[in-house]
Design a protein around this motif. Structure first.
Motif, mmCIF file in Angstrom:
data_model
loop_
_atom_site.group_PDB
_atom_site.id
_atom_site.type_symbol
_atom_site.label_atom_id
_atom_site.label_comp_id
_atom_site.label_asym_id
_atom_site.label_seq_id
_atom_site.Cartn_x
_atom_site.Cartn_y
_atom_site.Cartn_z
ATOM 1 N N THR A 24 0.818 -1.210 0.000
ATOM 2 C CA THR A 24 0.000 0.000 0.000
ATOM 3 C C THR A 24 0.854 1.263 0.000
ATOM 4 O O THR A 24 0.337 2.359 -0.217
ATOM 5 N N ASN A 26 3.501 4.012 -1.273
ATOM 6 C CA ASN A 26 3.832 4.640 -2.539
ATOM 7 C C ASN A 26 5.349 4.620 -2.730
ATOM 8 O O ASN A 26 6.093 5.028 -1.840
ATOM 9 N N ASP A 27 5.815 4.184 -3.898
ATOM 10 C CA ASP A 27 7.256 4.156 -4.179
ATOM 11 C C ASP A 27 7.871 5.547 -4.105
ATOM 12 O O ASP A 27 9.004 5.711 -3.665
ATOM 13 N N ASP A 29 7.006 7.927 -2.117
ATOM 14 C CA ASP A 29 7.213 8.240 -0.702
ATOM 15 C C ASP A 29 8.476 7.573 -0.184
ATOM 16 O O ASP A 29 9.263 8.184 0.540
ATOM 17 N N ARG A 135 2.878 9.562 6.671
ATOM 18 C CA ARG A 135 1.714 9.695 5.785
ATOM 19 C C ARG A 135 0.430 9.854 6.589
ATOM 20 O O ARG A 135 -0.445 10.637 6.238
ATOM 21 N N ASP A 141 -0.163 16.086 0.510
ATOM 22 C CA ASP A 141 0.973 15.487 -0.177
ATOM 23 C C ASP A 141 2.252 16.310 -0.011
ATOM 24 O O ASP A 141 3.324 15.761 0.235
ATOM 25 N N GLN A 145 5.680 15.003 1.751
ATOM 26 C CA GLN A 145 6.984 14.962 1.076
ATOM 27 C C GLN A 145 8.042 15.732 1.858
ATOM 28 O O GLN A 145 9.188 15.292 1.959
#
Length: 178
Positions: A24, A26-27, A29, A135, A141, A145
């Motif tokens: 689940t 995100n690459d 992230d 997250r 977002d 980041q």
């Protein structure tokens, strides 16, 4: 699912793979968290996430010499502070236990070898857990980041502190021998 055909009963299993908790994530992230060395960690990450793409032979080719030879430096460089405490506690605990039971075997090479083999996996598990926490607490977002980049990456001051710890441990060992 149970199927009955006249007087015969057979069991048909539909195998659906269990979702991997890491899948689940995100690459992007993970790349933000790991930083500039992401390309070296990505194949191992894909294997852990998907259980494909990295054969056991290839996994062992990812032996981490830095983690094997100077684990405290590596842990602090990678900002894995709690893992360092656990590593040192286990190392000293094993040494104490062996001395208590009068077992005179140097287990340092075994610990170093295990560290070298497991380092990449440990780091990716640490990264995934941290990414999930960031997250979950991020407001968006862009916020995520920013927090990922700050929390991840490497710490040169940490590596220097780790080198001083290693030097102190070697000093204690040498002092103990004389």
């Amino acid at each position: 699912m149970l199927k009955t055909s006249h007087d015969r009963t057979t069991m048909t299993e539909q195998t659906t793979p269990k979702p991997n908790a890491l899948s689940t994530l995100n690459d992007a992230d993970m790349a933000s968290f790991v930083g500039k060395n992401w390309a070296g960690y990505e194949p191992s990450w894909n294997y852990l996430k998907n259980k494909t793409g990295l054969t056991p032979t290839a996994f062992f080719k990812t032996f981490n010499w830095m983690a094997a030879l100077v684990a405290p430096v590596w842990f602090l460089y990678r900002k894995m502070y709690i893992s360092l405490v656990v590593y040192l506690a286990l190392g000293y605990g094993l040494t104490y236990a062996m001395e208590t039971f009068n077992i005179h075997t140097n287990i340092t090479p075994a610990i170093a070898g295990a560290m070298g083999v497991c380092a990449r996996w440990l780091y990716l598990q640490f990264s995934a857990t941290t990414v999930q926490k960031i997250r979950a607490s991020a407001t968006g977002d862009e916020d995520a980041q920013t927090k990922l980049a700050k929390a991840g990456g490497v710490s040169v001051p940490g590596a220097i502190i780790g080198a001083l710890i290693v030097a102190a441990l070697i000093g204690i060992l040498l002092f103990d021998l004389y």
